[in-house]
Structure formats: C-alpha cells, structure tokens
Design a protein around this motif. Structure first.
Motif, PDB file in Angstrom:
ATOM      1  N   LYS A  65       0.840  -1.011   0.276  1.00  0.00           N
ATOM      2  CA  LYS A  65       0.316  -0.226   0.172  1.00  0.00           C
ATOM      3  C   LYS A  65       1.272   1.663   0.225  1.00  0.00           C
ATOM      4  N   GLY A  66       0.762   2.551  -0.688  1.00  0.00           N
ATOM      5  CA  GLY A  66       0.986   3.467  -0.707  1.00  0.00           C
ATOM      6  C   GLY A  66       2.730   3.053  -2.001  1.00  0.00           C
ATOM      7  N   ASP A  67       2.537   2.250  -2.323  1.00  0.00           N
ATOM      8  CA  ASP A  67       3.623   1.809  -3.708  1.00  0.00           C
ATOM      9  C   ASP A  67       3.267   2.472  -4.813  1.00  0.00           C
ATOM     10  N   THR A  68       3.794   2.702  -6.308  1.00  0.00           N
ATOM     11  CA  THR A  68       3.508   2.750  -7.434  1.00  0.00           C
ATOM     12  C   THR A  68       4.689   1.937  -8.427  1.00  0.00           C
ATOM     13  N   VAL A  69       3.508   1.568  -9.138  1.00  0.00           N
ATOM     14  CA  VAL A  69       3.758   1.113 -10.934  1.00  0.00           C
ATOM     15  C   VAL A  69       3.354   1.515 -11.753  1.00  0.00           C
ATOM     16  N   ALA A  70       4.343   1.818 -12.910  1.00  0.00           N
ATOM     17  CA  ALA A  70       4.309   3.112 -13.644  1.00  0.00           C
ATOM     18  C   ALA A  70       4.381   1.835 -15.096  1.00  0.00           C
ATOM     19  N   VAL A  71       3.528   1.957 -16.122  1.00  0.00           N
ATOM     20  CA  VAL A  71       1.983   0.901 -16.777  1.00  0.00           C
ATOM     21  C   VAL A  71       2.394   1.330 -18.343  1.00  0.00           C
ATOM     22  N   LEU A  72       3.408   0.642 -19.127  1.00  0.00           N
ATOM     23  CA  LEU A  72       2.868   1.320 -20.096  1.00  0.00           C
ATOM     24  C   LEU A  72       2.470   0.387 -21.758  1.00  0.00           C
ATOM     25  N   LEU A  73       1.144  -0.131 -21.555  1.00  0.00           N
ATOM     26  CA  LEU A  73       0.328  -0.891 -22.110  1.00  0.00           C
ATOM     27  C   LEU A  73      -0.278  -0.676 -23.319  1.00  0.00           C
ATOM     28  N   GLU A  74      -0.796  -0.950 -24.596  1.00  0.00           N
ATOM     29  CA  GLU A  74      -1.629  -0.924 -25.436  1.00  0.00           C
ATOM     30  C   GLU A  74      -2.804  -1.654 -25.304  1.00  0.00           C
ATOM     31  N   ASN A  75      -4.047  -1.094 -25.206  1.00  0.00           N
ATOM     32  CA  ASN A  75      -5.231  -1.504 -24.439  1.00  0.00           C
ATOM     33  C   ASN A  75      -5.353  -2.968 -25.306  1.00  0.00           C
ATOM     34  N   ARG A  76      -4.694  -3.945 -24.222  1.00  0.00           N
ATOM     35  CA  ARG A  76      -5.308  -5.170 -24.721  1.00  0.00           C
ATOM     36  C   ARG A  76      -5.466  -5.590 -22.418  1.00  0.00           C
ATOM     37  N   PRO A  77      -5.645  -7.090 -22.743  1.00  0.00           N
ATOM     38  CA  PRO A  77      -6.341  -7.309 -21.238  1.00  0.00           C
ATOM     39  C   PRO A  77      -5.422  -7.564 -20.159  1.00  0.00           C
ATOM     40  N   VAL A  92       6.510  10.148 -10.834  1.00  0.00           N
ATOM     41  CA  VAL A  92       5.249   9.319  -9.571  1.00  0.00           C
ATOM     42  C   VAL A  92       6.500   8.193  -8.995  1.00  0.00           C
ATOM     43  N   GLU A  93       7.725   7.977  -8.951  1.00  0.00           N
ATOM     44  CA  GLU A  93       8.777   7.326  -8.584  1.00  0.00           C
ATOM     45  C   GLU A  93       8.269   6.384  -8.546  1.00  0.00           C
ATOM     46  N   PRO A  94       8.048   5.496  -9.431  1.00  0.00           N
ATOM     47  CA  PRO A  94       7.719   4.206  -9.479  1.00  0.00           C
ATOM     48  C   PRO A  94       8.383   3.326  -8.236  1.00  0.00           C
ATOM     49  N   ARG A  95       7.951   1.911  -8.091  1.00  0.00           N
ATOM     50  CA  ARG A  95       8.763   0.929  -7.931  1.00  0.00           C
ATOM     51  C   ARG A  95       9.798   0.404  -8.768  1.00  0.00           C
ATOM     52  N   LEU A  96       8.393   0.519 -10.287  1.00  0.00           N
ATOM     53  CA  LEU A  96       9.751  -0.490 -11.448  1.00  0.00           C
ATOM     54  C   LEU A  96       8.230   0.124 -12.577  1.00  0.00           C
ATOM     55  N   VAL A  97       8.361  -0.499 -13.438  1.00  0.00           N
ATOM     56  CA  VAL A  97       7.574   0.143 -14.805  1.00  0.00           C
ATOM     57  C   VAL A  97       7.787  -1.335 -15.541  1.00  0.00           C
ATOM     58  N   ILE A  98       6.147  -1.777 -16.543  1.00  0.00           N
ATOM     59  CA  ILE A  98       5.577  -2.302 -16.614  1.00  0.00           C
ATOM     60  C   ILE A  98       5.413  -2.100 -17.968  1.00  0.00           C
ATOM     61  N   ASP A 138      -8.302   5.637  -1.161  1.00  0.00           N
ATOM     62  CA  ASP A 138      -6.552   5.409  -1.611  1.00  0.00           C
ATOM     63  C   ASP A 138      -6.162   5.654  -3.380  1.00  0.00           C
ATOM     64  N   THR A 139      -5.474   6.651  -2.972  1.00  0.00           N
ATOM     65  CA  THR A 139      -5.364   5.922  -4.842  1.00  0.00           C
ATOM     66  C   THR A 139      -5.359   4.547  -5.706  1.00  0.00           C
ATOM     67  N   ALA A 140      -5.756   4.765  -6.398  1.00  0.00           N
ATOM     68  CA  ALA A 140      -5.203   3.576  -7.708  1.00  0.00           C
ATOM     69  C   ALA A 140      -5.078   3.380  -8.543  1.00  0.00           C
ATOM     70  N   ILE A 141      -4.987   4.361  -9.257  1.00  0.00           N
ATOM     71  CA  ILE A 141      -4.766   4.555 -10.852  1.00  0.00           C
ATOM     72  C   ILE A 141      -3.648   6.367 -10.384  1.00  0.00           C
ATOM     73  N   TYR A 142      -2.535   6.680 -11.154  1.00  0.00           N
ATOM     74  CA  TYR A 142      -2.720   8.008 -11.585  1.00  0.00           C
ATOM     75  C   TYR A 142      -3.047   8.029 -12.927  1.00  0.00           C
ATOM     76  N   LEU A 143      -3.426   9.113 -13.787  1.00  0.00           N
ATOM     77  CA  LEU A 143      -4.040   9.517 -14.687  1.00  0.00           C
ATOM     78  C   LEU A 143      -3.128  11.103 -15.127  1.00  0.00           C
ATOM     79  N   TYR A 144      -2.213  11.041 -16.417  1.00  0.00           N
ATOM     80  CA  TYR A 144      -1.810  11.968 -16.658  1.00  0.00           C
ATOM     81  C   TYR A 144      -2.337  13.453 -17.838  1.00  0.00           C
ATOM     82  N   THR A 145      -2.377  14.930 -16.951  1.00  0.00           N
ATOM     83  CA  THR A 145      -3.465  15.343 -18.380  1.00  0.00           C
ATOM     84  C   THR A 145      -2.445  16.446 -18.437  1.00  0.00           C
TER      85      THR A 145
END
Length: 606
Positions: free
Chosen positions: A90-102, A137-143, A209-216
């Motif tokens: 809880k409280g950590d962040t991961v960055a996600v770089l994926l196109e629209n897929r499951p 967002v200082e992520p712990r990892l990038v997916i 609690d924070t679930a996501i970060y969206l960029y604006t």
C-alpha cells in the motif's frame, strides 16, 4: 454550437424510461454519494464481487480471447501475489506502458488489491516527456509491453528503479509468455507461478486510497499526474454504470478508446464493473472496422469521444448501418451539430454524455437521456465570469467571483468539501494553482476546471469550450506550452505561440502555431515538421503554421493570443505565410485561397 434548451416538459417526457431504471438509479446514487474514505470498498472488491456473482460470464473480450470474471479475478490475484513478493504494498506505485489489451486491466486490478497505484502512461509519449511522466510518480517498477519496448529502451539509462523492468509479450500472455529482452523480468512467467488465492494484505486499501494516476496536460508545459482514488471507480460504477446506463451481465461495452484515458479506464470500465458486463477491447480506433467489431462482440454499448463519432458519421452510408445490437453510448464531446444525425443513422437510443476530468472533483451525467447536454450534477458547482482566452475568473471590486446569468457561458468551478474532495496532482504547486480560494466568502475553496459551460435549463449544462493553455484535438488534450518548447528547440524559431483553432466539420480544435523565424537562416517548413513529429505525438503537431515578422504583445509583454485565435488560418494578413499539414501527407503545404475554401467546406477530412 447549438444552444439547446431543456424544460420541465422535456424532463417529464423522459420519466417513463427513468422509472424503468429506477432501481439501478437508486443503487447508483448510493455508490456515487459514498463519503467514508476508510470504507472497505475498492476496485479489487468490485472485481471480486463480479467473480462471485457471475463467475462464468465474460469480463474481457479481445480478438479471439475471452476471459471470464472468475479467470480475471484469479489472474489479478496472481499478479497481486507477484507484486507483494517483490516487496510492494500500500502506497507504492508502478508505471504501466501497455496498449489496449487484457494485461493492462489485470495489472491495474491486481495492483489495486494491494493498494499499489498504477500510473497509466500515455503510449504516444516518448523521450523527454515519457521520462518526465515516469519520474513524476517515482515508481518502484515499470511494466512495459513488447509493443512499447523501444520507447523505454530510448530512455532506460535515465531511469533508476528499485526493481528490474517488467516485460509482457505482445500476445495473449495467459497462453504464451514470450521471451523477455536482456534486463527485463518476464512478468507473465513469474505471475503464472503464483497461486490464485485472494490476497489479504496486512494494511488493505480503502475507498480513499489512490488506485491510479492519470496524466493531464497543464499550463506547466509538461504532463501532470493526477491521482485517482478507488472512490473514482466507485463513482463511475454508480453514476455511469448504474444511473446512466443501467448495465447488466448481458451487456458488452466496446471500448476503442485508449485505457490510459479516464474516459476509457474509469468511465467505460467502471460502467462494465457495475453490470458484471464485458468490455471488448481494440488496440486503436478504426472507423472502417468499428461496426464489424460491434457485431463480432455483440456489443450493446460503446465508449466514445466526439471525434470518434464524427469519423463514424463520415463513413459512406451502408445498408448495415443498423445491423447491430448497439443501443447505448457513453462518453464526452458529442457535438450538438451531429448529435441527432448520429442517433438517427445508427439507431442509438441512449446517449450518456458526461462531463468529468481526470483530476476534478465534479462530474455531470445525462441520466435523463436528453439531447445536447452533459446532464446534471449532485455536486455543488457554479458558472462564473472569466477573462476570455484564459482560465482566470473575474473578481469584482470586493475580490469575489460573480456567477453568470442563466444561458451565458461561464467558467465551471466545483466546491471543495469533505464529500467533494479535490485529489489534485502529485505536484503541490500544480494542485494549488487549480484551487480558487475566498471565491464567494472568506475561507471557501473551489476547483477551477478551466472549462466553459452554459446552463440550458433544469440545472442541465452544455459544454462550450476548453480555456487556458490547453486545447483538445483528436480526443487528446494538448499543452500549448509543451509544443512551444519543442518549437523553440528546433533552431529555426525566434518566437512562437501555440493555440487551438476550429476547422469546420471537426471536433475540438486543431493546433496552430504563429512563429517568427530566426533572422540568420531561411525558414524551412518541412524541416520543422520533421523536428515536431520526432518529438511530439501526432495529435500535438500543429496542423497550421503562421509565419510572421512580429507577434503583437500587450503593454505587459503578453502575447495577444485571443486575436490570433480569432484570425485562425485566414489569409487576411498579406505579409504572413500560412502553412497546413494536410491529411495523408508528410509535409507542410502553403495555403492558398482555393485551399482555404476547401478546408472551410470540410472537403479534406481532418
């Protein structure tokens, strides 16, 4: 824009349909209005509910892939265990770089079960902008998906993370793990080795609690990261999925919008969660493939932005235009000029137009299914007078804001209260810049949306325009400051300002730059286009260039951007050269009166 009006008679006319949906509306209002931030109601819980209630119903459809709610829950549980084994919580962040897929949805759901937030990276970003977004967002990892490995490889040396980069092959990773490049962990293979029991973290996440970060986009010139709590999913679940659409397990929502956008991830997926429905994904929107996909997935609903609807309407009429089961649509930006034509041609019964923003504390929903409106809101708001061409409200002699008269365009502001909190951005300064204090009385606080709307009757609003230093083109918000920075770095420009201009027959505003070239070299429009396309997503590259000798400024050295916006791409200043980036070409073309006439007539398909 058409200034429609809504009367009490219009509301009464819709009451039979509202009464039929009343149980769903009542449930939706409960979820939309939840206040207790410590409540144990989260995105993960919503997924688990559907897995328990509809275990064998489809949750995701993508190509030939069909994933049930039980399979999806099990998958997200394994992802949660894998992240926990890496030490994330809880409280950590991961960055996600994926196109629209499951995989994208599974990662978001799995992380949410631990209280780990997912930063939803824009897949069009590269280089400096992508680096900035990740570091925010200082992520712990990038997916990262195989389809975006090049974007990460180009900046990888600039990123320092506690854990190796996570790799997901560009395939159905439930069936084939693929091979990870050197320096990446094969996440699918690692996840498959975990058990599918539901995680029970020692400190479980809660509603606030924070679930996501969206960029604006914003006035700082680079993307801002806006945290989205589990509450935002729950509000979308109630406000859109139940109140507006009354979704059921028999519904399939077709989503060709990018899942890094709030409209797709929060609104569309939130609506699907509400009904135990299925979401059908497509990597990128295709007007030609749209109706074939709708028929293939037996979609009943789809998520839209206004530009998408215009593309569909511009396709040649077909005898199969109504050969589908689609009756509902949810999204934003459907212009009054095509609203009725779209409904009539394709047989759409419900247009759940909405207004919301990634970071905002206020939303509007078209619960009564009325035409040409974003609907109404139960949140406290006001429409106030503003300085044209800016995000700034006008303060009177007492330093207070003033509401506009009914029917007049006004800057929308939302009251910040305990119930209607403003989650802001990761940057405190950016958050504070969006708050208006002492607006109507000492000590009050309001979120400045930066958008202009008007009331058209019965507390229903109609969208008018986006103000300030952003504009919207191709369904994307574009930061004028960021484009100006890229122009400045070209080596060809002495001064440049960027703004949006209207093109007849299109939604949003196309980018236009007025610039003064350097004196020591000949201006090369196509070399500039090459530079812009190398450093900006396609939607952010200015469609028009105005090359001039001087840009008029005010007495305080501010550019007169509003005057240039009004001038647009007109050839009224003989000393200026105006260029256009025509659809399907790879160069800027010098504008001529004949070409202007074709653009004004809507002949060129922007």
């Amino acid at each position: 824009m058409s200034q429609a009006s809504i009367s009490a008679r219009d509301i009464v006319r819709q009451l039979p349909g509202v009464l039929r949906r009343f149980p769903a509306i009542a449930r939706g209002l409960y979820y939309y209005s939840l206040k207790d931030s410590g409540k144990d109601l989260t995105l993960g819980r919503l997924v688990e509910r559907n897995a328990d209630r509809y275990p064998n119903r489809p949750a995701i459809l993508a190509g030939d892939c069909r994933i049930t709610w039980r399979e999806f829950d099990d998958w997200s549980n394994r992802i949660a265990h894998y992240l926990a084994d890496l030490g994330l919580g809880k409280g950590d962040t991961v960055a996600v770089l994926l196109e629209n897929r499951p995989e994208l949805l599974a990662v978001v759901a799995g992380a949410a079960k631990l209280g780990v937030a997912c930063a939803m990276l824009n897949t069009a970003q590269t280089g400096r902008v992508l680096t900035h977004s990740i570091q925010l967002v200082e992520p712990r990892l990038v997916i990262v998906g195989e389809e975006r490995i090049d974007s990460i490889e180009n900046i990888r040396a600039r990123l320092s993370l506690p854990h190796p980069f996570q790799f997901l092959a560009d395939t159905n990773t439930l069936a084939s793990f693929g091979e990870a490049p050197a320096g990446y962990d094969n996440m699918a293979a690692q996840v498959a080795a975990r058990n599918s029991d539901r995680p029970r973290p020692a400190t479980p996440p809660t509603l606030g609690d924070t679930a996501i970060y969206l960029y604006t986009s914003g006035t700082t010139g680079l993307p801002k990261a806006a945290p989205g709590s589990h509450r935002k999913f729950v509000r979308a679940y109630g406000g859109f999925g139940l109140m507006s659409l009354a979704m059921t397990p028999d519904d399939v929502l077709y989503c060709p919008l990018p899942l890094y956008h709030g409209t797709a991830l929060l609104v569309c997926w939130g609506s699907v969660l509400a009904g135990g429905s299925a979401i059908a994904l497509r990597r990128r929107f295709s007007a030609r493939a749209f109706w074939d996909d709708v028929r293939r997935y037996r979609a009943t609903t789809f998520g839209y932005v206004g530009e998408l609807c215009r593309y569909l309407l511009n396709q040649p009429p077909s005898e199969r235009d109504r050969d589908h089961g689609l009756t509902k649509m949810i999204g934003n930006g459907l212009r009054p000029s095509i609203w009725q034509a779209f409904k009539a041609r394709f047989g759409i019964e419900v247009v759940a137009e909405l207004y919301a923003s990634s970071e905002g504390n206020i939303g509007f929903s078209n619960v009564f299914n009325l035409d040409n409106t974003v609907g109404f809101s139960t949140a406290p708001y006001k429409l106030v007078r503003f300085h044209e061409g800016t995000r700034d409200p006008i303060r009177n002699a007492r330093g207070r804001l003033e509401e506009v008269a009914k029917g007049e365009p006004g800057l929308l502001i939302g009251a910040i209260t305990r119930k209607w909190s403003f989650e802001g951005y990761t940057q405190k300064e950016a958050t504070e810049q969006s708050i208006l204090r002492d607006a109507f009385r000492k000590g009050d606080a309001w979120f400045n949306t930066g958008d202009v709307l008007r009331e058209i009757g019965c507390r229903h609003l109609q969208f008018v325009d986006r103000m300030g230093d952003t504009y919207r083109w191709k369904g994307e918000n574009v930061s004028t400051t960021e484009v100006e920075h890229i122009l400045d770095a070209s080596g060809q420009v002495r001064e440049a300002i960027v703004y949006g201009v209207e093109i007849p027959g299109t939604n949003g505003k196309a980018g236009m730059a007025t610039l003064v070239p350097r004196d020591d070299q000949a201006f090369q429009a196509n070399a500039l286009l090459t530079h812009l396309r190398r450093h900006l997503p396609g939607y952010a590259v200015p469609v028009f260039l105005r090359v001039t000798h001087d840009i008029e400024k005010t007495g305080t050295f501010k550019y007169r951007k509003v005057d240039l916006q009004k001038l647009g791409y007109a050839l009224e200043r003989p000393d200026d050269e105006v260029y256009v980036w025509l659809p399907g070409t790879h160069e800027y073309t010098r504008l001529t009166p004949a070409l202007v006439r074709r653009i004004d007539a809507g002949d060129l398909g922007f």
